[in-house]
Design an enzyme around this catalytic site. Structure first.
Site, mmCIF file in Angstrom:
data_model
loop_
_atom_site.group_PDB
_atom_site.id
_atom_site.type_symbol
_atom_site.label_atom_id
_atom_site.label_comp_id
_atom_site.label_asym_id
_atom_site.label_seq_id
_atom_site.Cartn_x
_atom_site.Cartn_y
_atom_site.Cartn_z
ATOM 1 N N MET A 1 0.853 -1.195 0.000
ATOM 2 C CA MET A 1 0.000 0.000 0.000
ATOM 3 C C MET A 1 0.883 1.237 0.000
ATOM 4 O O MET A 1 1.623 1.483 0.954
ATOM 5 C CB MET A 1 -0.908 0.010 1.230
ATOM 6 C CG MET A 1 -1.878 1.189 1.241
ATOM 7 S SD MET A 1 -3.055 1.103 2.596
ATOM 8 C CE MET A 1 -2.004 1.603 3.948
ATOM 9 N N CYS A 2 0.853 1.999 -1.070
ATOM 10 C CA CYS A 2 1.642 3.223 -1.206
ATOM 11 C C CYS A 2 0.722 4.369 -1.618
ATOM 12 O O CYS A 2 -0.423 4.152 -2.007
ATOM 13 C CB CYS A 2 2.740 3.054 -2.245
ATOM 14 S SG CYS A 2 3.932 1.761 -1.843
ATOM 15 N N GLY A 3 1.224 5.568 -1.530
ATOM 16 C CA GLY A 3 0.453 6.727 -1.930
ATOM 17 C C GLY A 3 1.117 7.460 -3.076
ATOM 18 O O GLY A 3 2.329 7.656 -3.064
#
Length: 295
Positions: A1-3
């Site tokens: 999960m990255c932004g």
């Protein structure tokens, strides 16, 4: 999960505010990626080459670098030190000699181009932004990333963006299942990646397709055929930026467009403080569909 965040400005009046706007967007994505952060800024061009380098021991490695590099390439060099990074500015025709010199010095090259500068480090996005003074940076467009490491160690080199060609870079949310096979295919073309991160493979694939004559749109379309896995790619070029999601589109993404800008983020809340967002056209990018904006 990255932004992921991205901002393409349509009006020059907003250029001085680019870094400030991107920083707020980046910090908002902290809980999607707290281990490291990075940003690529496309700023003013002056007919010169800019090479961004990084060092874990900048006081030592950057001392005397300006003069030594000038002597090595036989041309004037200026240096701007920004925390653990330095932006070297020199004539365009010295690129090969400069990169060979920097490799001998074992300095990490973050990016090369006429307008692109890349800054990335381990740490919370707000701390990384403060270290590099991102709020004060101006430009026409930029992309950023907050990382939660899954497939490789938490290191500066593992942080995004990744750049494998002049004025081109990539940020990525997801995972590629065939990145090792693609590494071998790229190696046969003389293109070698430097990290274990699958995003660097994606960046190298896109830049290799463009080097072979593909447009940015065609290169992004190629990722849908040649790269397996789940991914959202946002790529930056000298003239703009592009977006593509895999056919399943399991990673979140949203876009917003006004008369002043086009924005991308992993979540809508990153847009909350953008000027005029209440009147923006907001939509979720379609799966397996390429979007790009260029000047």
């Amino acid at each position: 999960m990255c932004g992921i965040v991205g901002l393409f400005l349509k009006k020059d009046a907003l250029r001085p505010k680019l870094g400030d706007m991107l920083t707020d967007m980046l910090i908002t994505m902290t809980d999607r990626g707290p281990d490291s952060a990075g940003i690529a800024i496309y700023g003013d061009e002056h007919g010169k080459l800019k090479i961004t380098v990084q060092s874990d021991t900048p006081d030592t490695d950057f001392a005397g670098l300006e003069g030594a590099l000038a002597a090595a390439v036989g041309a004037p060099v200026t240096i701007r030190v920004v925390d653990t990074h330095a932006v070297l500015t020199l004539p365009l025709d010295t690129e090969a000699a400069a990169l060979a010199f920097l490799e001998d010095r074992k300095l990490r090259v973050m990016g090369v181009g006429e307008s692109m500068e890349i800054f990335k480090e381990v740490g919370l996005p707000k701390d990384v932004a403060e270290r590099f003074g991102l709020r004060a940076m101006g430009g026409s467009h930029g992309i950023g990333h907050t990382r939660m490491a899954t497939e490789s160690a938490v290191t500066t080199l593992g942080a995004h963006p990744f750049s494998t060609a002049s004025d081109q870079c990539l940020v990525h949310n997801g995972s590629l299942s065939n990145h090792n096979d693609m590494r071998r295919k790229l190696a046969k073309k003389g293109i070698y990646t430097k990290t274990e991160n699958d995003t660097e493979v994606g960046a190298a694939y896109i830049s290799s397709r463009i080097a072979e004559g593909a447009t940015l749109g065609q290169a992004l379309e190629g990722t849908l055929k040649d790269l397996d896995g789940f991914f959202t790619f946002v790529t930056g070029t000298k003239n703009g930026f592009g977006v593509v999601r895999d056919p399943i589109a399991c990673k979140p993404a949203v876009m917003a467009e006004t008369e002043d800008y086009v924005a991308f983020a992993s979540e809508y809340r990153a847009f909350a403080d953008l000027p005029g967002i209440e009147g923006a056209r907001v939509w979720e990018p379609e799966p397996a569909t390429v979007y790009f904006w260029e000047r």
